[in-house]
Motif scaffolding. Structure first.
Motif, PDB file in Angstrom:
ATOM      1  N   PHE A 131      -7.965  -1.012 -11.335  1.00  0.00           N
ATOM      2  CA  PHE A 131      -7.338   0.316 -11.230  1.00  0.00           C
ATOM      3  C   PHE A 131      -7.928   1.276 -12.264  1.00  0.00           C
ATOM      4  O   PHE A 131      -8.309   2.408 -11.930  1.00  0.00           O
ATOM      5  N   CYS A 132      -8.005   0.827 -13.515  1.00  0.00           N
ATOM      6  CA  CYS A 132      -8.498   1.720 -14.582  1.00  0.00           C
ATOM      7  C   CYS A 132      -9.967   2.070 -14.358  1.00  0.00           C
ATOM      8  O   CYS A 132     -10.382   3.207 -14.593  1.00  0.00           O
ATOM      9  N   ALA A 186       7.172   2.737  -4.922  1.00  0.00           N
ATOM     10  CA  ALA A 186       6.384   1.936  -3.967  1.00  0.00           C
ATOM     11  C   ALA A 186       5.710   2.849  -2.940  1.00  0.00           C
ATOM     12  O   ALA A 186       4.542   2.635  -2.584  1.00  0.00           O
ATOM     13  N   CYS A 187       6.434   3.865  -2.470  1.00  0.00           N
ATOM     14  CA  CYS A 187       5.836   4.836  -1.538  1.00  0.00           C
ATOM     15  C   CYS A 187       4.666   5.554  -2.193  1.00  0.00           C
ATOM     16  O   CYS A 187       3.608   5.740  -1.589  1.00  0.00           O
ATOM     17  N   TYR A 188       4.858   5.953  -3.447  1.00  0.00           N
ATOM     18  CA  TYR A 188       3.794   6.671  -4.177  1.00  0.00           C
ATOM     19  C   TYR A 188       2.546   5.793  -4.304  1.00  0.00           C
ATOM     20  O   TYR A 188       1.422   6.254  -4.075  1.00  0.00           O
ATOM     21  N   ALA A 189       2.750   4.525  -4.657  1.00  0.00           N
ATOM     22  CA  ALA A 189       1.605   3.606  -4.809  1.00  0.00           C
ATOM     23  C   ALA A 189       0.888   3.443  -3.475  1.00  0.00           C
ATOM     24  O   ALA A 189      -0.352   3.471  -3.413  1.00  0.00           O
ATOM     25  N   PHE A 190       1.655   3.300  -2.403  1.00  0.00           N
ATOM     26  CA  PHE A 190       1.033   3.119  -1.084  1.00  0.00           C
ATOM     27  C   PHE A 190       0.250   4.369  -0.672  1.00  0.00           C
ATOM     28  O   PHE A 190      -0.911   4.278  -0.259  1.00  0.00           O
ATOM     29  N   ILE A 191       0.891   5.514  -0.811  1.00  0.00           N
ATOM     30  CA  ILE A 191       0.261   6.775  -0.380  1.00  0.00           C
ATOM     31  C   ILE A 191      -1.021   7.046  -1.168  1.00  0.00           C
ATOM     32  O   ILE A 191      -1.989   7.584  -0.629  1.00  0.00           O
ATOM     33  N   ASN A 192      -1.036   6.628  -2.423  1.00  0.00           N
ATOM     34  CA  ASN A 192      -2.207   6.877  -3.261  1.00  0.00           C
ATOM     35  C   ASN A 192      -3.202   5.720  -3.268  1.00  0.00           C
ATOM     36  O   ASN A 192      -4.145   5.717  -4.064  1.00  0.00           O
ATOM     37  N   GLY A 193      -2.984   4.752  -2.397  1.00  0.00           N
ATOM     38  CA  GLY A 193      -3.937   3.658  -2.264  1.00  0.00           C
ATOM     39  C   GLY A 193      -4.066   2.787  -3.502  1.00  0.00           C
ATOM     40  O   GLY A 193      -5.129   2.207  -3.757  1.00  0.00           O
TER      41      GLY A 193
END
Lengths: 314, 65
Positions: A97-98, A206-213
């Motif tokens: 991620f980083c 969780a939605c934010y993580a999914f939407i941002n891949g």
């Protein structure tokens, strides 16, 4: 279901707010919740260096991404717990991620400091989650202070905070109730601790993580089964389902009316702190709890015939 | 037939009759915000219609440590 703001097809339904958003409007909503938390509780000032604790889960990685997009000076900190299979997987997610987002990362390996969590579980007679939490908090604070960071940010969300507040209330633990909240100011050898996601639920992060891949570490800790924390979350999920909005009302009510009262009690009874004789972290007991854990683990490991170096063993 | 992959349990289930996401959530014993319901790259709200041949991912959101 339509987005409340732009009337496009919704992707995120939020019964607690009696609303729904498309992914673009949800991202705006998410950012505004973080900005509101930062503004209302003076969590960060621009120019301050922020150390973000990264576990590899949706909350911490989402927080890191959001703070970097808001142009705060962020550096990630990952504590490698040394648990076989689980820890390498979590660390790989954090490092990936980083690297992908060009974000700075610092890693602490507990095995290098003599306290891998499997040894703590084996040699310390107390719940491993409690000891693990203590060790992680110790290193979060230590790296923040030694690295010159003014702020230590964690990805605690509304569900985490409500579950913790509930547990503290069940015990009427005045010490913890006196300072639980989105901001704990720096004092007596502690960096300022902040929780910018406290207004957002686990579902929202969780939605934010999914939407941002964001690729996240999803496997549960192999040692955490049966943790009371999870039971409390289930209980609150039921309450929220029957009465949407209960969680944020409970938590906001505590911040406004509960915490100030407990803070007064704690002022009268809190023990004074001094630097640990071994590591200089603040403690009320001469040698801090983590250094005492390290000494106990080292002694018991040395006395364990199954762990003696010998032929065929490293 | 609708195929449902459940995370993080890594369990696959199939359903013959499911009209909406809400029906799926009820069959799985989940409340509305207990899990993301994903079709392809799209998040689904409880009122979304499911159709034969759908491949659905259900990602539970509660962290357990």
């Amino acid at each position: 279901m339509k987005c409340r703001k732009c009337k496009a097809p919704a992707e995120v339904s939020l019964p607690s707010h009696n609303t729904a958003f498309c992914r673009e409007c949800f991202s705006i909503y998410f950012t505004r919740q973080v900005e509101k938390a930062i503004r209302h509780h003076s969590l960060i000032k621009y120019g301050e260096r922020v150390l973000v604790a990264l576990s590899g889960g949706k909350d911490s990685l989402g927080l890191m991404l959001e703070l970097s997009r808001l142009e705060y000076d962020v550096t990630g900190l990952h504590v490698d717990l040394g648990i076989p299979v689980s820890s390498p997987a979590a660390r790989a997610k954090v490092e990936g991620f980083c690297e992908r987002h060009g974000l700075k990362l610092h890693v602490v390996e507990l095995a290098k400091h003599g306290l891998p969590i499997p040894d703590v579980k084996q040699y310390i007679n107390r719940p491993v989650c409690s000891a693990c939490g203590k060790i992680k908090r110790h290193w979060f604070n230590r790296v923040a202070l030694e690295g010159g960071f003014q702020v230590l940010a964690t990805g605690h969300n509304l569900d985490d905070e409500v579950a913790r507040l509930f547990a503290n209330t069940l015990r009427w633990d005045a010490g913890y109730l006196s300072d639980q909240g989105p901001c704990l100011e720096a004092e007596s050898g502690f960096a300022r601790k902040i929780k910018p996601l406290y207004r957002l639920t686990e579902f929202e992060t969780a939605c934010y993580a999914f939407i941002n891949g964001i690729e996240i570490h999803t496997a549960p800790c192999p040692y955490s089964s049966g943790a009371s924390f999870t039971g409390h979350k289930q209980l609150w999920a039921n309450l929220e389902y029957t009465s949407p909005g209960t969680k944020i009302a409970f938590y906001d009510g505590f911040l406004k009316r509960g915490r100030p009262a407990f803070a007064l009690v704690d002022q009268e009874t809190g023990a004074p702190l001094a630097p640990c004789e071994t590591c200089a972290s603040p403690t009320s007991t001469g040698v801090c709890g983590v250094c005492r854990l390290g000494i106990t683990v080292a002694e018991r490991r040395a006395a364990d015939p199954g762990r003696q170096p010998g032929p065929g063993k490293d | 037939m609708i195929t449902v992959f459940i995370e993080p349990d890594n369990e696959t289930m199939t359903f013959v009759r499911l009209n909406t996401v809400l029906m799926l959530q009820r069959r799985l014993g989940l409340r509305v915000n207990d899990a993301l319901v994903i079709r392809g790259e799209e998040l689904l709200t409880p009122d979304c219609q499911l159709k034969d041949g759908d491949q659905i991912r259900v990602r539970k959101v509660m962290s357990t440590g």
